[in-house]
Design an enzyme around this catalytic site. Structure first.
Site, PDB file in Angstrom:
ATOM      1  CG  HIS A   7      21.993  49.850 -22.867  1.00 15.01           C
ATOM      2  ND1 HIS A   7      23.260  49.946 -22.332  1.00 15.01           N
ATOM      3  CD2 HIS A   7      22.016  50.624 -23.983  1.00 15.01           C
ATOM      4  CE1 HIS A   7      23.998  50.741 -23.087  1.00 15.01           C
ATOM      5  NE2 HIS A   7      23.269  51.165 -24.107  1.00 15.01           N
ATOM      6  CD  GLU A  55      21.601  54.566 -23.889  1.00 15.30           C
ATOM      7  OE1 GLU A  55      22.574  54.560 -23.120  1.00 15.30           O
ATOM      8  OE2 GLU A  55      21.687  54.459 -25.134  1.00 15.30           O
ATOM      9  CG  HIS A  74      10.096  43.415 -32.706  1.00 15.22           C
ATOM     10  ND1 HIS A  74      10.316  42.726 -33.875  1.00 15.22           N
ATOM     11  CD2 HIS A  74       9.943  42.474 -31.733  1.00 15.22           C
ATOM     12  CE1 HIS A  74      10.282  41.425 -33.623  1.00 15.22           C
ATOM     13  NE2 HIS A  74      10.060  41.249 -32.327  1.00 15.22           N
ATOM     14  CD  GLU A 116       7.136  39.309 -30.515  1.00 13.15           C
ATOM     15  OE1 GLU A 116       6.664  38.172 -30.646  1.00 13.15           O
ATOM     16  OE2 GLU A 116       8.305  39.601 -30.885  1.00 13.15           O
TER      17      GLU A 116
END
Length: 121
Positions: A7, A55, A74, A116
């Protein structure tokens, strides 16, 4: 030894607002949560079988927005219908940067993180 992505984590100021944004903008849904004395962790998944999750960490005592610095990082998301995604995000007013030559754009989440969006290739 093998490693796999599990994650990515971001801190959010308003948990409900962030969950709503990620579901509306990117179709991510809550898959589980962990609650502790001073914070709540919410894990979002894409529902498409990806093991990778986002998360969200909400610190109960946090009142001021997070300082994202230069916001040089990002998360990226692919979509099989780029034009429809772009139209949806434009209507939501969350597109913060477009690069038509590269065929990508970025949206802002409620805390200012850049996400993005690019076509699945």
């Amino acid at each position: 030894m093998e490693f796999k992505f599990a994650h990515n984590n971001i801190n959010v100021l308003d948990l409900a607002r962030s969950i709503k944004f990620y579901e509306e903008a990117l179709g991510l849904k809550e898959v589980r949560r962990k609650e502790a004395e001073g914070f709540i962790l919410v894990y979002l998944g894409d529902g498409a079988g990806s093991a990778h999750e986002l998360e969200l960490t909400w610190l109960k005592d946090r009142k001021e927005p997070y300082n994202l610095g230069e916001n040089e990082f990002h998360l990226a998301f692919t979509t099989d219908d780029y034009e429809a995604a772009h139209a949806k995000h434009k209507a939501m007013g969350c597109i913060c940067y477009e690069n038509e030559a590269m065929g990508i754009y970025f949206i802002n989440d409620p805390d200012g993180y850049w996400l993005e969006v690019l076509p699945r290739r």
